[in-house]
Design a protein around this motif. Sequence first.
Motif, mmCIF file in Angstrom:
data_model
loop_
_atom_site.group_PDB
_atom_site.id
_atom_site.type_symbol
_atom_site.label_atom_id
_atom_site.label_comp_id
_atom_site.label_asym_id
_atom_site.label_seq_id
_atom_site.Cartn_x
_atom_site.Cartn_y
_atom_site.Cartn_z
ATOM 1 N N CYS A 12 6.558 14.336 -9.048
ATOM 2 C CA CYS A 12 6.271 15.389 -8.060
ATOM 3 C C CYS A 12 5.490 16.538 -8.682
ATOM 4 C CB CYS A 12 7.578 15.908 -7.444
ATOM 5 S SG CYS A 12 8.415 14.700 -6.393
ATOM 6 N N ARG A 13 5.850 16.919 -9.890
ATOM 7 C CA ARG A 13 5.122 17.997 -10.571
ATOM 8 C C ARG A 13 3.695 17.575 -10.894
ATOM 9 N NH1 ARG A 13 9.830 18.048 -13.741
ATOM 10 N NH2 ARG A 13 8.604 17.547 -15.600
ATOM 11 N N LYS A 14 3.510 16.339 -11.357
ATOM 12 C CA LYS A 14 2.162 15.868 -11.669
ATOM 13 C C LYS A 14 1.298 15.792 -10.417
ATOM 14 C CE LYS A 14 3.035 13.433 -15.945
ATOM 15 N NZ LYS A 14 2.061 12.886 -16.861
ATOM 16 N N LEU A 15 1.910 15.480 -9.273
ATOM 17 C CA LEU A 15 1.167 15.453 -8.011
ATOM 18 C C LEU A 15 0.957 16.861 -7.453
ATOM 19 C CD1 LEU A 15 2.804 12.353 -6.287
ATOM 20 C CD2 LEU A 15 0.421 12.566 -7.064
ATOM 21 N N ASP A 16 1.557 17.859 -8.095
ATOM 22 C CA ASP A 16 1.445 19.266 -7.686
ATOM 23 C C ASP A 16 1.846 19.449 -6.220
ATOM 24 O OD1 ASP A 16 0.978 21.971 -8.215
ATOM 25 O OD2 ASP A 16 -1.130 21.852 -7.616
ATOM 26 N N LEU A 17 2.985 18.837 -5.857
ATOM 27 C CA LEU A 17 3.450 18.899 -4.476
ATOM 28 C C LEU A 17 3.867 20.309 -4.094
ATOM 29 C CD1 LEU A 17 5.553 15.607 -4.243
ATOM 30 C CD2 LEU A 17 3.164 16.000 -3.580
ATOM 31 N N LYS A 18 3.526 20.673 -2.862
ATOM 32 C CA LYS A 18 3.847 21.987 -2.293
ATOM 33 C C LYS A 18 4.383 21.773 -0.880
ATOM 34 C CE LYS A 18 1.661 24.447 -5.595
ATOM 35 N NZ LYS A 18 2.163 23.971 -6.848
ATOM 36 N N PRO A 19 5.174 22.723 -0.382
ATOM 37 C CA PRO A 19 5.689 22.597 0.982
ATOM 38 C C PRO A 19 4.570 22.357 1.991
ATOM 39 C CG PRO A 19 6.766 24.423 -0.142
ATOM 40 C CD PRO A 19 5.649 23.951 -1.044
ATOM 41 N N GLY A 20 4.849 21.420 2.906
ATOM 42 C CA GLY A 20 3.903 21.103 3.966
ATOM 43 C C GLY A 20 2.893 20.025 3.629
ATOM 44 N N MET A 21 2.791 19.658 2.350
ATOM 45 C CA MET A 21 1.854 18.594 1.972
ATOM 46 C C MET A 21 2.344 17.260 2.527
ATOM 47 S SD MET A 21 0.976 19.501 -1.981
ATOM 48 C CE MET A 21 -0.728 19.053 -2.218
ATOM 49 N N THR A 32 13.856 6.715 -3.228
ATOM 50 C CA THR A 32 14.261 7.786 -4.147
ATOM 51 C C THR A 32 13.200 8.873 -4.281
ATOM 52 O OG1 THR A 32 15.651 6.229 -5.356
ATOM 53 C CG2 THR A 32 15.030 8.260 -6.508
ATOM 54 N N LEU A 33 11.945 8.491 -4.463
ATOM 55 C CA LEU A 33 10.888 9.487 -4.644
ATOM 56 C C LEU A 33 10.663 10.309 -3.375
ATOM 57 C CD1 LEU A 33 8.649 10.867 -6.260
ATOM 58 C CD2 LEU A 33 7.140 9.010 -5.582
ATOM 59 N N VAL A 34 10.564 9.652 -2.219
ATOM 60 C CA VAL A 34 10.306 10.415 -0.992
ATOM 61 C C VAL A 34 11.465 11.355 -0.664
ATOM 62 C CG1 VAL A 34 8.611 8.826 -0.003
ATOM 63 C CG2 VAL A 34 11.040 8.498 0.520
ATOM 64 N N LEU A 35 12.688 10.928 -0.937
ATOM 65 C CA LEU A 35 13.850 11.800 -0.724
ATOM 66 C C LEU A 35 13.756 13.047 -1.595
ATOM 67 C CD1 LEU A 35 16.617 9.115 -0.441
ATOM 68 C CD2 LEU A 35 16.368 11.041 1.132
ATOM 69 N N HIS A 36 13.462 12.851 -2.858
ATOM 70 C CA HIS A 36 13.359 13.981 -3.786
ATOM 71 C C HIS A 36 12.204 14.906 -3.397
ATOM 72 C CE1 HIS A 36 14.013 16.051 -7.612
ATOM 73 N NE2 HIS A 36 12.690 16.100 -7.723
ATOM 74 N N ALA A 37 11.066 14.319 -3.076
ATOM 75 C CA ALA A 37 9.884 15.117 -2.738
ATOM 76 C C ALA A 37 10.116 15.950 -1.473
ATOM 77 C CB ALA A 37 8.667 14.211 -2.559
ATOM 78 N N ALA A 38 10.770 15.362 -0.487
ATOM 79 C CA ALA A 38 11.038 16.098 0.752
ATOM 80 C C ALA A 38 12.071 17.188 0.529
ATOM 81 C CB ALA A 38 11.505 15.137 1.842
ATOM 82 N N GLN A 82 -2.909 3.505 8.235
ATOM 83 C CA GLN A 82 -4.145 3.954 8.877
ATOM 84 C C GLN A 82 -4.484 5.414 8.594
ATOM 85 O OE1 GLN A 82 -6.302 1.845 10.498
ATOM 86 N NE2 GLN A 82 -4.891 0.359 9.608
ATOM 87 N N GLU A 83 -3.479 6.236 8.324
ATOM 88 C CA GLU A 83 -3.742 7.659 8.096
ATOM 89 C C GLU A 83 -4.677 7.845 6.901
ATOM 90 O OE1 GLU A 83 0.495 7.439 9.755
ATOM 91 O OE2 GLU A 83 -0.731 6.287 8.366
ATOM 92 N N GLU A 84 -5.521 8.873 7.021
ATOM 93 C CA GLU A 84 -6.493 9.173 5.961
ATOM 94 C C GLU A 84 -6.386 10.622 5.507
ATOM 95 O OE1 GLU A 84 -10.239 8.176 7.762
ATOM 96 O OE2 GLU A 84 -9.887 6.026 7.565
ATOM 97 N N ASP A 85 -5.209 11.198 5.699
ATOM 98 C CA ASP A 85 -5.077 12.637 5.464
ATOM 99 C C ASP A 85 -3.956 12.988 4.485
ATOM 100 O OD1 ASP A 85 -3.006 11.847 7.163
ATOM 101 O OD2 ASP A 85 -3.101 13.668 8.382
ATOM 102 N N PHE A 86 -3.690 12.120 3.530
ATOM 103 C CA PHE A 86 -2.629 12.401 2.566
ATOM 104 C C PHE A 86 -3.137 13.361 1.494
ATOM 105 C CE2 PHE A 86 -1.390 8.339 4.396
ATOM 106 C CZ PHE A 86 -0.066 8.604 4.735
ATOM 107 N N ASP A 87 -2.287 14.306 1.153
ATOM 108 C CA ASP A 87 -2.587 15.230 0.054
ATOM 109 C C ASP A 87 -2.319 14.568 -1.293
ATOM 110 O OD1 ASP A 87 -3.080 17.804 1.585
ATOM 111 O OD2 ASP A 87 -1.086 17.255 2.335
ATOM 112 N N ALA A 88 -1.384 13.623 -1.285
ATOM 113 C CA ALA A 88 -0.994 12.955 -2.525
ATOM 114 C C ALA A 88 -0.524 11.534 -2.213
ATOM 115 C CB ALA A 88 0.135 13.733 -3.205
ATOM 116 N N ILE A 89 -0.753 10.660 -3.176
ATOM 117 C CA ILE A 89 -0.278 9.281 -3.086
ATOM 118 C C ILE A 89 0.398 8.936 -4.404
ATOM 119 C CG2 ILE A 89 -0.908 6.848 -2.855
ATOM 120 C CD1 ILE A 89 -3.317 7.717 -1.178
ATOM 121 N N SER A 90 1.572 8.320 -4.292
ATOM 122 C CA SER A 90 2.257 7.808 -5.472
ATOM 123 C C SER A 90 2.306 6.293 -5.386
ATOM 124 C CB SER A 90 3.673 8.388 -5.583
ATOM 125 O OG SER A 90 4.402 8.168 -4.391
ATOM 126 N N SER A 91 2.088 5.667 -6.514
ATOM 127 C CA SER A 91 2.157 4.213 -6.644
ATOM 128 C C SER A 91 2.944 3.948 -7.916
ATOM 129 C CB SER A 91 0.746 3.623 -6.727
ATOM 130 O OG SER A 91 0.792 2.246 -7.030
#
Length: 173
Positions: A12-21, A32-38, A82-91
């Motif tokens: 999450c820190r490497k993706l520089d996640l911020k509220p609303g992203m 696990t990741l989506v729970l933590h990020a949210a 289909q969405e093309e508006d992600f601020d960040a993607i994790s793989s």
Amino acid sequence: EEAQREKVDLICRKLDLKPGMKLLDVGCGWGTLVLHAAKEYGVKAIGVTLSKNQVAYALERIKRANLEESIEIRLQDYREVQEEDFDAISSIGMSEHVGDSKLDTYFTRLHGRIKDGGRLLNHCITRPHSELKARTGAFIDRYIFPDGELTAPSRVIQAMHNSGFELRHSENL
């Protein structure tokens, strides 16, 4: 559990996640990741997986955490997003399943899902050098990810660049 929390927080820190992203987690596993990020970063997240069991368990965890408004889990192939508006993607641990011959297509598809200036974090197991074939070996093939392919870091980087991503950081953990 502590190591897992530290790992997802590092992501999450490497993706520089911020509220609303808006975050896409490709191969989201048990969520696990989506729970933590949210919960910790205030993002809206979509996780995709091909496992019905993972979807069911992740949805249960999300409900227990009261994060249904922030997280969506889909039984969906990443190529169908289909969405093309992600601020960040994790793989995380996903590109090994895609295979060496399809890495360019994989990263091109992810590149098409992210906003300009967005970040991708690709975490994968690689092989020591380019001269070994991409097969994983009997133990990993049987117990970790059947039919997975481990490729060299240089090949992953090449595929990312070919798709339009700019490599900003590489780390061997």
